[in-house]
Design a protein around this motif. Structure first.
Motif: not given
Length: 223
Positions: A43-58
């Protein structure tokens, strides 16, 4: 005097709203923290870079002010090796009176041995029906109920038909319509609201069930 009363009421509402929001945020964080060990996940309450890993995914390509939090991550090996990332997500659309904050849960499964063509499957909306009337149709299936409930697009129509067999369609119709996305080794299922622990388990089971039901022909095409 009336102005002071109005200002005091506004300040009180803002403070109460902030307190409630903070309480709900902490409650949700605790809920996800307690779910993690039951799944064998970190569990990680404040992860980083998740948005960049899912670029192109709604919904990463919609709206603005994207924030991801409460990440659960881990690996399961049934029916095959699956790398999971499950997290809450928030973003904003519109402005002024039309401003809206969207809150949801994203369940993402990466299956290393698969490579899916891009496929989206989401609840059919009013504008989808209008588009169909002027020729911008999605992929239809023998099940009229499924075609009414889901809008399906795929860059490889044959793959879509191979994947969405009558048995798979029956499984999908058993629950509420959800937003699915497949691309490369990744299968993503999005809940339109923060998912409860049981909802998260159900979404994981749906993904695992779909992987199990891909079938020999479809599996041969995505290895």
């Amino acid at each position: 005097m009336q102005v002071l009363i109005i200002i005091s009421l506004i300040v009180a509402i803002v403070v109460i709203t902030a307190i409630i929001g903070r309480y709900l945020h902490r409650k949700r964080q605790q809920q996800m923290f307690e779910l993690a060990p039951s799944l064998g996940f970190a569990f990680d309450p404040e992860p980083s870079d998740l948005e960049s890993r899912y670029t192109g995914i709604w919904p990463m390509d919609a709206g603005r002010f994207h924030t991801s939090f409460n990440l659960l991550s881990g690996v399961t090996d049934r029916p095959t090796t699956i790398h999971w990332e499950i997290f809450d997500h928030r973003y904003t659309t519109g402005s002024g009176k039309n401003k809206r904050t969207h809150r949801m849960t994203i369940v993402a499964a990466t299956v290393p041995r698969f490579s899916f063509p891009r496929l989206t499957m989401r609840p059919e909306g009013f504008f989808d029906k209008l588009a169909a009337m002027i020729g911008y149709d999605d992929i239809d299936f023998p099940s009229d109920e499924f075609s009414r409930r889901y809008h399906v697009k795929c860059e490889d129509r044959k793959f879509a038909y191979d994947l969405l067999t009558p048995r798979v369609i029956e499984c999908l119709l058993a629950g509420p319509p959800r937003h699915w996305q497949l691309h490369g080794p990744r299968m993503v299922l999005v809940s339109s609201r923060p998912a409860s622990p049981q909802d998260i388990r159900d979404m994981m089971s749906l993904i695992q069930g779909l992987i199990e039901r891909i079938g020999q022909h479809a599996a041969a095409r995505v290895r």
